[in-house]
Scaffold this motif. Structure first.
Motif, PDB file in Angstrom:
ATOM      1  N   ILE A   1      -2.862  18.181  -0.771  1.00 45.37           N
ATOM      2  CA  ILE A   1      -2.493  18.940  -0.566  1.00 45.37           C
ATOM      3  C   ILE A   1      -1.353  18.064   0.741  1.00 45.37           C
ATOM      4  CG2 ILE A   1      -1.356  20.873   1.272  1.00 45.37           C
ATOM      5  CD1 ILE A   1      -3.437  22.358   0.154  1.00 45.37           C
ATOM      6  N   LEU A   2      -2.571  17.582   1.281  1.00 46.97           N
ATOM      7  CA  LEU A   2      -2.419  16.313   2.461  1.00 46.97           C
ATOM      8  C   LEU A   2      -1.584  14.477   1.736  1.00 46.97           C
ATOM      9  CD1 LEU A   2      -5.262  16.784   5.231  1.00 46.97           C
ATOM     10  CD2 LEU A   2      -2.919  17.282   5.435  1.00 46.97           C
ATOM     11  N   ALA A   3      -2.103  14.251   0.314  1.00 44.85           N
ATOM     12  CA  ALA A   3      -1.359  13.433  -0.065  1.00 44.85           C
ATOM     13  C   ALA A   3      -0.108  13.522  -0.327  1.00 44.85           C
ATOM     14  CB  ALA A   3      -1.938  13.301  -1.255  1.00 44.85           C
TER      15      ALA A   3
ATOM     16  N   ILE B   1      -7.618   8.217   4.242  1.00 41.04           N
ATOM     17  CA  ILE B   1      -5.636   7.390   3.425  1.00 41.04           C
ATOM     18  C   ILE B   1      -5.018   9.058   3.411  1.00 41.04           C
ATOM     19  CG2 ILE B   1      -4.384   7.286   1.627  1.00 41.04           C
ATOM     20  CD1 ILE B   1      -6.298   6.031  -0.414  1.00 41.04           C
ATOM     21  N   CYS B   2      -5.683  10.671   3.891  1.00 42.09           N
ATOM     22  CA  CYS B   2      -5.163  11.341   4.292  1.00 42.09           C
ATOM     23  C   CYS B   2      -5.135  11.411   5.485  1.00 42.09           C
ATOM     24  CB  CYS B   2      -5.288  12.192   3.282  1.00 42.09           C
ATOM     25  SG  CYS B   2      -5.384  12.458   1.524  1.00 42.09           S
TER      26      CYS B   2
ATOM     27  N   ALA C   1       5.387   7.171  -0.343  1.00 36.57           N
ATOM     28  CA  ALA C   1       5.695   6.671  -1.825  1.00 36.57           C
ATOM     29  C   ALA C   1       6.494   5.765  -1.087  1.00 36.57           C
ATOM     30  CB  ALA C   1       5.829   7.622  -2.808  1.00 36.57           C
ATOM     31  N   GLU C   2       6.744   5.238  -0.446  1.00 38.75           N
ATOM     32  CA  GLU C   2       8.139   3.881  -0.814  1.00 38.75           C
ATOM     33  C   GLU C   2       7.345   2.416  -1.410  1.00 38.75           C
ATOM     34  OE1 GLU C   2      10.846   1.519   2.717  1.00 38.75           O
ATOM     35  OE2 GLU C   2       9.342   2.934   3.361  1.00 38.75           O
TER      36      GLU C   2
ATOM     37  N   PHE D   1       1.010  -1.567   0.124  1.00 37.92           N
ATOM     38  CA  PHE D   1       0.143   0.100  -0.104  1.00 37.92           C
ATOM     39  C   PHE D   1       0.796   1.342   0.180  1.00 37.92           C
ATOM     40  CE2 PHE D   1      -2.305   2.715   2.847  1.00 37.92           C
ATOM     41  CZ  PHE D   1      -3.503   3.987   2.242  1.00 37.92           C
ATOM     42  N   LYS D   2       0.510   2.276  -1.253  1.00 36.08           N
ATOM     43  CA  LYS D   2       1.653   3.001  -1.135  1.00 36.08           C
ATOM     44  C   LYS D   2       0.550   4.856  -0.916  1.00 36.08           C
ATOM     45  CE  LYS D   2       3.309   2.679  -5.153  1.00 36.08           C
ATOM     46  NZ  LYS D   2       4.692   2.549  -6.105  1.00 36.08           N
ATOM     47  N   PRO D   3       0.647   4.913   0.269  1.00 37.84           N
ATOM     48  CA  PRO D   3      -0.306   5.892   0.613  1.00 37.84           C
ATOM     49  C   PRO D   3      -0.870   6.934  -0.541  1.00 37.84           C
ATOM     50  CG  PRO D   3      -0.016   5.862   2.594  1.00 37.84           C
ATOM     51  CD  PRO D   3       1.186   4.665   1.258  1.00 37.84           C
ATOM     52  N   ARG D   4       0.273   7.630  -0.964  1.00 38.33           N
ATOM     53  CA  ARG D   4      -0.028   8.834  -1.568  1.00 38.33           C
ATOM     54  C   ARG D   4      -0.206   8.753  -3.747  1.00 38.33           C
ATOM     55  NH1 ARG D   4       6.062  11.561  -3.837  1.00 38.33           N
ATOM     56  NH2 ARG D   4       6.555  11.158  -1.316  1.00 38.33           N
TER      57      ARG D   4
END
Length: 259
Positions: free
Chosen positions: A228-230, A165-166, A235-236, A121-124
């Motif tokens: 903005i938060l994202a 997510i944010c 993004a690892e 899971f890559k939040p960004r």
């Protein structure tokens, strides 16, 4: 309808010489706001025989069919394609694994892959994916000053997923009701969206509604705020080793099963 879906899936296995590892409902029926005439959006993940993977040429890695007379929309992804997209934190397989309507899971595939969600899971990237969906749908939903009810939810569902997510930095749930719980403390907004859900469930394809001011304000505000938060989210990229192990295990399982 379930019997027809299972019959069609079995036919596809025979015709295309594949093994279906997992099949579920996607779309509005799984999201929790299906209209009376909503399609059946069946998504499945399949594997070929070992010989298919040992050829020097790569072949088509998905099966996609036109909606039939039963309003049945069938789309399948080959296992390697699925795992590559999962590695990249593509939202679709993350959603399918959470579907409340499962048609096939004979090899416990859902559980096996779900164990790897936190790893890949890559939040960004997923937050920006959902924000893109919400933004595009917000532009297409208005018709002569009225909002397509279906499109309203094509804005709200991905926007609430990005919001999740944010703020929580975890994989967002697939079902709309669970996403909506985030807004429970904002009573007026929460009630307005619940009212819109009831209207959507009773509406037919193409039905329109007046834009709801409090919902419109929320959409415009959060499209900007979440973007903005994202930017500050992780993004690892994880290594592929666990997915390679899972891929080989299910290729082998399919081979043994077909002997």
């Amino acid at each position: 309808m379930k019997d027809l879906i299972l019959k069609r899936l079995k036919e596809l296995e025979t015709i295309h010489n594949i093994t279906i590892l997992y099949a579920c409902e996607s779309g509005s029926r799984a999201w929790g706001f299906a209209s009376p005439n909503s399609d059946w959006d069946v998504r499945f993940i399949y594997v070929h025989s070992q010989d298919w993977y040992l050829s020097i040429d790569e072949s088509k890695d998905m099966l996609d069919f036109a909606i039939d007379e039963h309003e049945l929309d069938l789309t399948g992804w080959e296992l390697r394609k699925t795992l590559r997209l999962f590695r990249g934190s593509n939202a679709s397989p993350f959603e399918w694994l959470q579907s409340p309507i499962v048609y096939l899971d004979p090899y416990n595939f859902r559980s096996e892959l779900w164990q790897l969600t936190n790893t890949y899971f890559k939040p960004r990237s997923m937050a920006f994916h959902y924000l893109g969906l919400a933004k595009n749908s917000s532009k297409k939903g208005l018709v002569d000053g009225l909002m397509d009810i279906k499109k309203y939810f094509y804005v709200l569902r991905p926007l609430l997923a990005a919001y999740w997510i944010c703020h929580k930095k975890t994989v967002p749930p697939m079902e709309f009701a669970l996403l909506l719980e985030q807004l429970k403390s904002e009573e007026a907004l929460y009630a307005a969206i619940q009212t819109l859900v009831r209207k959507k469930v009773a509406a037919l394809e193409g039905d329109l509604t007046e834009p709801v001011p409090i919902i419109q304000t929320f959409i415009q505000k959060q499209l900007t705020a979440c973007a903005i938060l994202a930017k500050d989210l992780s993004a690892e990229q994880a290594v592929s080793t666990p997915l390679n192990h899972l891929f080989r295990a299910f290729i082998q399982l399919s081979y043994v099963d077909n002997q």
